[in-house]
Enzyme design. Sequence first.
Site, PDB file in Angstrom:
ATOM      1  N   ASN A 149     -28.744 -58.551 -20.437  1.00  0.00           N
ATOM      2  CA  ASN A 149     -27.835 -59.292 -19.372  1.00  0.00           C
ATOM      3  C   ASN A 149     -27.531 -60.866 -19.929  1.00  0.00           C
ATOM      4  O   ASN A 149     -28.151 -61.354 -20.719  1.00  0.00           O
ATOM      5  CB  ASN A 149     -28.390 -59.232 -17.666  1.00  0.00           C
ATOM      6  CG  ASN A 149     -29.718 -59.859 -17.837  1.00  0.00           C
ATOM      7  OD1 ASN A 149     -30.017 -61.286 -18.242  1.00  0.00           O
ATOM      8  ND2 ASN A 149     -30.985 -58.810 -17.290  1.00  0.00           N
TER       9      ASN A 149
ATOM     10  N   ASP B  86     -32.668 -53.251 -14.738  1.00  0.00           N
ATOM     11  CA  ASP B  86     -32.680 -52.234 -13.717  1.00  0.00           C
ATOM     12  C   ASP B  86     -33.117 -50.991 -14.352  1.00  0.00           C
ATOM     13  O   ASP B  86     -33.679 -49.878 -13.711  1.00  0.00           O
ATOM     14  CB  ASP B  86     -31.865 -52.316 -12.600  1.00  0.00           C
ATOM     15  CG  ASP B  86     -31.931 -53.716 -12.005  1.00  0.00           C
ATOM     16  OD1 ASP B  86     -33.034 -54.185 -11.483  1.00  0.00           O
ATOM     17  OD2 ASP B  86     -30.809 -53.782 -11.506  1.00  0.00           O
TER      18      ASP B  86
ATOM     19  N   LYS C 254     -30.132 -46.154 -36.627  1.00  0.00           N
ATOM     20  CA  LYS C 254     -28.837 -46.556 -36.005  1.00  0.00           C
ATOM     21  C   LYS C 254     -27.922 -45.190 -35.460  1.00  0.00           C
ATOM     22  O   LYS C 254     -27.604 -44.427 -36.076  1.00  0.00           O
ATOM     23  CB  LYS C 254     -28.026 -47.608 -36.908  1.00  0.00           C
ATOM     24  CG  LYS C 254     -26.801 -47.993 -36.452  1.00  0.00           C
ATOM     25  CD  LYS C 254     -26.038 -49.051 -37.343  1.00  0.00           C
ATOM     26  CE  LYS C 254     -24.834 -49.106 -36.939  1.00  0.00           C
ATOM     27  NZ  LYS C 254     -23.849 -50.028 -37.954  1.00  0.00           N
TER      28      LYS C 254
ATOM     29  N   PHE D  43     -35.474 -63.870  -6.738  1.00  0.00           N
ATOM     30  CA  PHE D  43     -34.267 -64.225  -6.924  1.00  0.00           C
ATOM     31  C   PHE D  43     -33.459 -63.091  -6.605  1.00  0.00           C
ATOM     32  O   PHE D  43     -33.632 -62.019  -6.944  1.00  0.00           O
ATOM     33  CB  PHE D  43     -33.871 -64.911  -8.263  1.00  0.00           C
ATOM     34  CG  PHE D  43     -34.416 -66.473  -8.251  1.00  0.00           C
ATOM     35  CD1 PHE D  43     -33.523 -67.309  -8.665  1.00  0.00           C
ATOM     36  CD2 PHE D  43     -35.823 -66.493  -8.267  1.00  0.00           C
ATOM     37  CE1 PHE D  43     -33.653 -68.625  -8.811  1.00  0.00           C
ATOM     38  CE2 PHE D  43     -36.283 -68.163  -8.426  1.00  0.00           C
ATOM     39  CZ  PHE D  43     -35.311 -69.087  -8.677  1.00  0.00           C
TER      40      PHE D  43
ATOM     41  N   LYS E 283     -33.520 -57.595   0.602  1.00  0.00           N
ATOM     42  CA  LYS E 283     -34.531 -57.831  -0.701  1.00  0.00           C
ATOM     43  C   LYS E 283     -35.886 -58.604  -0.130  1.00  0.00           C
ATOM     44  O   LYS E 283     -37.017 -58.189  -0.519  1.00  0.00           O
ATOM     45  CB  LYS E 283     -33.789 -58.638  -1.738  1.00  0.00           C
ATOM     46  CG  LYS E 283     -34.660 -58.610  -3.073  1.00  0.00           C
ATOM     47  CD  LYS E 283     -33.818 -59.442  -4.230  1.00  0.00           C
ATOM     48  CE  LYS E 283     -34.667 -58.939  -5.769  1.00  0.00           C
ATOM     49  NZ  LYS E 283     -33.836 -59.594  -6.587  1.00  0.00           N
TER      50      LYS E 283
ATOM     51  N   LYS F  98     -39.045 -55.991  -0.281  1.00  0.00           N
ATOM     52  CA  LYS F  98     -39.988 -56.443  -1.558  1.00  0.00           C
ATOM     53  C   LYS F  98     -41.138 -57.066  -0.853  1.00  0.00           C
ATOM     54  O   LYS F  98     -42.099 -57.602  -1.654  1.00  0.00           O
ATOM     55  CB  LYS F  98     -39.172 -57.269  -2.395  1.00  0.00           C
ATOM     56  CG  LYS F  98     -38.023 -56.648  -2.910  1.00  0.00           C
ATOM     57  CD  LYS F  98     -38.220 -55.132  -3.791  1.00  0.00           C
ATOM     58  CE  LYS F  98     -37.000 -54.604  -4.144  1.00  0.00           C
ATOM     59  NZ  LYS F  98     -36.245 -55.228  -5.284  1.00  0.00           N
TER      60      LYS F  98
END
Length: 402
Positions: free
Chosen positions: A211, A280, A290, A324, A338, A342
């Site tokens: 990301n 995730d 490859k 976060f 969240k 959590k």
Amino acid sequence: MERKKRVLLAVSGGIAAFKAAALTSKLVQAGYEVKVLMTPHAQEFVTPLTFQALSRDHVYTDTFTEPDPAGIAHIDVADWADLIFVAPASANIIGKLANGIADDMVTTTLLAATAPVYIAPAMNVHMYAHPAVLRNMQQLEKDGYYFVEPDEGYLACGYTGKGRMAEPEDLLAMVNYHFTKQSHPEWHGKKVLVTAGPTQEVLDPVRFLSNRSSGKMGFAIAGEAAARGADVTLIAGPVSLPDPHGVRRINVQSAEDMYNAVMSEAERMDIIIKAAAVSDYTPAETTAHKVKKSDRPLSIEMERTKDILQELGSRKKDQVLVGFAAETQDIARYAEEKLNKKNADMICANSVIEAGSGFQGDTNALTLFFKALPPQEIPLTSKTKAAELILDAAAGLTGKTK
């Protein structure tokens, strides 16, 4: 208003004197009041006028030059300082200080000073390892001086090794650390774990899935926590950021690596701040060679990675747990979900599509969500300032968690 903190910079002879000029500029930009002392040998490398222009103050070079007849310069400037930095510190100046020799403006001032003194050595690798130099440094440490170890690398003399003065950014971090630690005693001895950066999920020897996280927010939090006196461990994904001063860094690559590293450290922590953008999903299979392109569409089967924040929330007792939430819509709803799911104590949520608060930038705008407190807004600001506000909020939760 509180007056600016005062830093007295003593510059001795050496090619690293040019770094002292850069340090002077950075200190002034950071809001410190700076005065500069120079030995005669230092003036062979950089002129006093350079430091005068950068510090916007008189530069002291001669014990016997007294611009103000009402005072004695080397006594007055010694009393003026809140902190003294000797950078660069040559073998010669270290030897003089260790043996109480006062024969120029720098040494007479330092012998009259009562402020803390930090020394940043800079010299040839063999000089730095010489028994006499080592003996002098040991004596200065016994006398209460602090040392900033030199870096290893290419030296001006042509050698490669330890002896290159620490970079101006590192020295500025030391100054910030000194003053910040004094003003945040509640953080002293706190054990803090911070995660930062992305993870990389390997597909084949060439490709991986990741990301846009740069790690800058997490690194800013880790650096600020260390500056406040905390014992900080930073678990970082693949980023090319320098280590924050005073932080123990553990490098990881994948989400599984991050999970294992976090779980091995979590139990002993007082505060855990999970700022990393952990993948995730990860490829169900990794190929040894490859994956070759073809004319047909490519499908990659993905499987869920372990939820680190949820695992921490299920295990925590009296720790402060901060997560976060990087969102693109319905920020408040997702952050509050969240927070509860959590079992976190605080969620720092931001919009990654809002200008200035997305990944890879130097600024951020966040909303802090709590279980029993109203949300707290952090308007668009630097990630350094945001880190300060996040830690202020986290400190307020200490002793209030379940």
